[in-house]
Design an enzyme around this catalytic site. Sequence first.
Site, PDB file in Angstrom:
ATOM      1  N   THR A 197      -8.532   3.922   6.116  1.00 55.70           N
ATOM      2  CA  THR A 197      -8.237   2.962   6.753  1.00 55.70           C
ATOM      3  C   THR A 197      -6.809   2.705   6.974  1.00 55.70           C
ATOM      4  O   THR A 197      -6.227   1.105   7.483  1.00 55.70           O
ATOM      5  CB  THR A 197      -8.974   1.100   5.874  1.00 55.70           C
ATOM      6  OG1 THR A 197      -8.525   1.613   4.387  1.00 55.70           O
ATOM      7  CG2 THR A 197     -10.379   1.321   5.515  1.00 55.70           C
ATOM      8  N   ALA A 198      -6.123   3.412   7.074  1.00 57.37           N
ATOM      9  CA  ALA A 198      -4.834   3.755   7.149  1.00 57.37           C
ATOM     10  C   ALA A 198      -4.798   4.463   8.534  1.00 57.37           C
ATOM     11  O   ALA A 198      -5.642   3.381   9.498  1.00 57.37           O
ATOM     12  CB  ALA A 198      -4.131   4.389   6.518  1.00 57.37           C
ATOM     13  N   ASP A 237       0.372  -1.265   0.133  1.00 54.11           N
ATOM     14  CA  ASP A 237      -0.132  -0.257  -0.304  1.00 54.11           C
ATOM     15  C   ASP A 237       0.806   0.915  -0.242  1.00 54.11           C
ATOM     16  O   ASP A 237       0.307   2.294  -0.851  1.00 54.11           O
ATOM     17  CB  ASP A 237      -0.785  -0.352   0.661  1.00 54.11           C
ATOM     18  CG  ASP A 237      -1.655  -1.509   0.883  1.00 54.11           C
ATOM     19  OD1 ASP A 237      -2.521  -1.336  -0.024  1.00 54.11           O
ATOM     20  OD2 ASP A 237      -2.395  -1.579   1.852  1.00 54.11           O
ATOM     21  N   SER A 268      -6.029   3.512  13.080  1.00 49.75           N
ATOM     22  CA  SER A 268      -5.106   2.899  13.861  1.00 49.75           C
ATOM     23  C   SER A 268      -5.342   3.982  15.016  1.00 49.75           C
ATOM     24  O   SER A 268      -4.872   3.948  16.706  1.00 49.75           O
ATOM     25  CB  SER A 268      -3.444   3.106  12.929  1.00 49.75           C
ATOM     26  OG  SER A 268      -3.185   2.098  12.158  1.00 49.75           O
ATOM     27  N   ASN A 319      -6.017   6.920   9.846  1.00 46.04           N
ATOM     28  CA  ASN A 319      -6.654   7.393  10.944  1.00 46.04           C
ATOM     29  C   ASN A 319      -7.407   5.827  11.323  1.00 46.04           C
ATOM     30  O   ASN A 319      -8.470   5.993  12.999  1.00 46.04           O
ATOM     31  CB  ASN A 319      -7.938   7.508   9.638  1.00 46.04           C
ATOM     32  CG  ASN A 319      -8.998   7.881  10.376  1.00 46.04           C
ATOM     33  OD1 ASN A 319      -9.553   8.311  10.827  1.00 46.04           O
ATOM     34  ND2 ASN A 319     -10.120   7.111  10.155  1.00 46.04           N
TER      35      ASN A 319
END
Length: 273
Positions: free
Chosen positions: A173-174, A58, A178, A176
């Site tokens: 989903t990155a 990614d 976490s 943010n």
Amino acid sequence: MPHADDSEAPSLPSPDALRITFACADTEEARAARTRLVHRYGNAPAGEADVIVALGGDGFLLETLHRALARDRIRPTPVYGMNRGSVGFLLNAYREEDLAERIVAAQHVRLHPLRMLATRVNGERVEALGINEVSLLRETRQAAKLRITIDGVVRLPELICDGALVATPAGSTAYNLSAHGPIVPLNAGVLALTPISAFRPRRWRGALLPHAARITFDVMEESKRPVSAVADFTEVREVLRVEVQECREVGLTLLFDPELNFEERILKEQFAP
């Protein structure tokens, strides 16, 4: 600058006429895959390609999107990723057969990055684009102290925290996620505003904002509590004010195999154990 909206997603030629350029992460697995694919499909110059095939994880896909923007900010080349990394949330499964046919049949997902305008303590102003997120982070042991204004209205007079971030749906989903922020479907039309280890107000968990919202962070007690701002790979140290807004005039195209498209991935992630 011309306006780029979702109706401007580029069309691709037929599989036998498709010009592909291959990019790979600096890993043995990704380099070996690129060698095999170039031997099989050829390798068009980056400036002449219809599509970029990114081989890696990614993080490398994000780098490839930024490079595509650097070459042509008006109509960046579409990117089709294949996973040669670890997580690969934004990437298609790696398969060497029928690649041109897969690319032409892929679903187009249009992404709009965030524009960050950061003003440093010394008055310098730095602009950068964030495809995933724009984040503010404390630079020292002292917690950051931020004031948050939305569309000219102060919504949070004081946030004491390790930092805060604004995430796009693609980036939700990155980092943010976490930071315990919400996963945002791509077509929801919202941005995620998420605190990072908030101390006061302790119960504040962030907000979902309209995609057109203008978000301003003012750093308070900046000499005692220095803060940096980061838009993907661009870091600005010792900021005084950071303004964030979705950049609708810039559009990036990601390509996904129809059997597991991006919306489906985001939906599945919300029910992951």
